[in-house]
Scaffold this motif. Structure first.
Motif, mmCIF file in Angstrom:
data_model
loop_
_atom_site.group_PDB
_atom_site.id
_atom_site.type_symbol
_atom_site.label_atom_id
_atom_site.label_comp_id
_atom_site.label_asym_id
_atom_site.label_seq_id
_atom_site.Cartn_x
_atom_site.Cartn_y
_atom_site.Cartn_z
ATOM 1 N N UNK A 1 0.839 -1.186 0.000
ATOM 2 C CA UNK A 1 0.000 0.000 0.000
ATOM 3 C C UNK A 1 0.877 1.240 0.000
ATOM 4 N N UNK A 2 0.479 2.244 -0.710
ATOM 5 C CA UNK A 2 1.268 3.463 -0.792
ATOM 6 C C UNK A 2 1.022 4.331 0.437
ATOM 7 N N UNK A 3 1.714 5.450 0.482
ATOM 8 C CA UNK A 3 1.554 6.338 1.635
ATOM 9 C C UNK A 3 0.393 7.312 1.463
ATOM 10 N N UNK A 4 -0.362 7.212 0.388
ATOM 11 C CA UNK A 4 -1.531 8.064 0.204
ATOM 12 C C UNK A 4 -2.659 7.573 1.100
ATOM 13 N N UNK A 5 -3.290 8.485 1.808
ATOM 14 C CA UNK A 5 -4.347 8.113 2.745
ATOM 15 C C UNK A 5 -5.666 8.773 2.340
ATOM 16 N N UNK A 6 -6.611 8.011 1.811
ATOM 17 C CA UNK A 6 -7.888 8.597 1.399
ATOM 18 C C UNK A 6 -8.872 8.816 2.540
ATOM 19 N N UNK A 7 -8.580 8.324 3.733
ATOM 20 C CA UNK A 7 -9.547 8.418 4.826
ATOM 21 C C UNK A 7 -9.915 9.854 5.193
ATOM 22 N N UNK A 8 -8.951 10.795 5.334
ATOM 23 C CA UNK A 8 -9.373 12.173 5.643
ATOM 24 C C UNK A 8 -10.268 12.779 4.565
ATOM 25 N N UNK A 9 -9.962 12.495 3.309
ATOM 26 C CA UNK A 9 -10.804 13.002 2.232
ATOM 27 C C UNK A 9 -12.174 12.341 2.251
ATOM 28 N N UNK A 10 -12.231 11.054 2.563
ATOM 29 C CA UNK A 10 -13.505 10.345 2.657
ATOM 30 C C UNK A 10 -14.374 10.927 3.768
ATOM 31 N N UNK A 11 -13.772 11.232 4.896
ATOM 32 C CA UNK A 11 -14.515 11.835 6.013
ATOM 33 C C UNK A 11 -14.999 13.229 5.631
ATOM 34 N N UNK A 12 -14.135 14.019 4.979
ATOM 35 C CA UNK A 12 -14.517 15.362 4.538
ATOM 36 C C UNK A 12 -15.684 15.304 3.560
ATOM 37 N N UNK B 1 -9.696 0.312 -4.413
ATOM 38 C CA UNK B 1 -8.813 -0.528 -3.602
ATOM 39 C C UNK B 1 -8.155 0.277 -2.481
ATOM 40 N N UNK B 2 -7.660 1.486 -2.799
ATOM 41 C CA UNK B 2 -7.039 2.337 -1.779
ATOM 42 C C UNK B 2 -8.053 2.757 -0.714
ATOM 43 N N UNK B 3 -9.267 3.065 -1.137
ATOM 44 C CA UNK B 3 -10.300 3.473 -0.183
ATOM 45 C C UNK B 3 -10.665 2.319 0.742
ATOM 46 N N UNK B 4 -10.859 1.124 0.175
ATOM 47 C CA UNK B 4 -11.218 -0.039 0.996
ATOM 48 C C UNK B 4 -10.114 -0.414 1.974
ATOM 49 N N UNK B 5 -8.865 -0.403 1.512
ATOM 50 C CA UNK B 5 -7.776 -0.750 2.416
ATOM 51 C C UNK B 5 -7.565 0.311 3.487
ATOM 52 N N UNK B 6 -7.825 1.563 3.159
ATOM 53 C CA UNK B 6 -7.736 2.615 4.167
ATOM 54 C C UNK B 6 -8.807 2.429 5.243
ATOM 55 N N UNK B 7 -10.026 2.085 4.817
ATOM 56 C CA UNK B 7 -11.091 1.812 5.792
ATOM 57 C C UNK B 7 -10.730 0.619 6.662
ATOM 58 N N UNK C 1 -9.975 2.280 10.308
ATOM 59 C CA UNK C 1 -11.231 2.211 11.045
ATOM 60 C C UNK C 1 -11.500 0.813 11.574
ATOM 61 N N UNK C 2 -10.556 -0.076 11.344
ATOM 62 C CA UNK C 2 -10.650 -1.474 11.795
ATOM 63 C C UNK C 2 -11.911 -2.151 11.264
ATOM 64 N N UNK C 3 -12.268 -1.802 10.012
ATOM 65 C CA UNK C 3 -13.383 -2.465 9.357
ATOM 66 C C UNK C 3 -12.819 -3.637 8.574
ATOM 67 N N UNK C 4 -13.222 -4.809 8.913
ATOM 68 C CA UNK C 4 -12.727 -5.970 8.216
ATOM 69 C C UNK C 4 -13.721 -6.325 7.122
ATOM 70 N N UNK C 5 -13.324 -5.992 5.917
ATOM 71 C CA UNK C 5 -14.183 -6.185 4.769
ATOM 72 C C UNK C 5 -13.921 -7.574 4.203
ATOM 73 N N UNK C 6 -14.933 -8.378 4.192
ATOM 74 C CA UNK C 6 -14.791 -9.724 3.669
ATOM 75 C C UNK C 6 -15.063 -9.663 2.170
ATOM 76 N N UNK C 7 -13.982 -9.687 1.409
ATOM 77 C CA UNK C 7 -14.081 -9.573 -0.029
ATOM 78 C C UNK C 7 -13.556 -10.870 -0.641
#
Length: 126
Positions: free
Chosen positions: A1-12, A104-110, A114-120
């Protein structure tokens, strides 16, 4: 995973999207469209998908504007402008998140923050 973090943008985007639903201000919607465009520039998104999204949304914007102009019983122009500018504000928020990061980046960030375990299951290599 890269160092880009979509979580702050997702919350915004989530909080701003909830706020737009209750605002009846053309000015604020226009400011949000400008903020969305500025974020797209800062995140170095290619302009071609933004252009196509804006072009494809023109019939929806015209239809929204026309329906409120034709069928509104009070303050036709203002209500039509509110809902048309709201359409573009939501569009810019969605483009900001979806063009800047992959699903993919959004799901892995979540999952990571956020400790959401996404069963994919393996439906395409996520």
């Amino acid at each position: 995973m890269t160092n880009r973090q979509p979580l702050p943008l997702l919350i915004f985007v989530s909080i701003t999207g909830l706020g737009i639903m209750f605002v009846k201000s053309v000015w604020l919607n226009s400011v949000l469209v400008l903020i969305g465009m500025a974020l797209l520039l800062l995140l170095r998104v290619k302009p071609k998908p933004v252009f196509w999204a804006l072009l494809i949304s023109l019939p929806a914007a015209f239809g929204t504007w026309w329906s409120y102009m034709a069928f509104s019983t009070y303050d036709n122009w203002h209500i039509a402008l509110i809902y048309t500018s709201r359409l573009y504000a939501f569009l810019m928020l969605g483009l900001t998140l979806n063009l800047a990061y992959t699903p993919r980046e959004i799901l892995f960030s979540l999952r990571d923050y956020l400790k959401l375990y996404l069963y994919v299951w393996d439906f395409g290599g996520i």
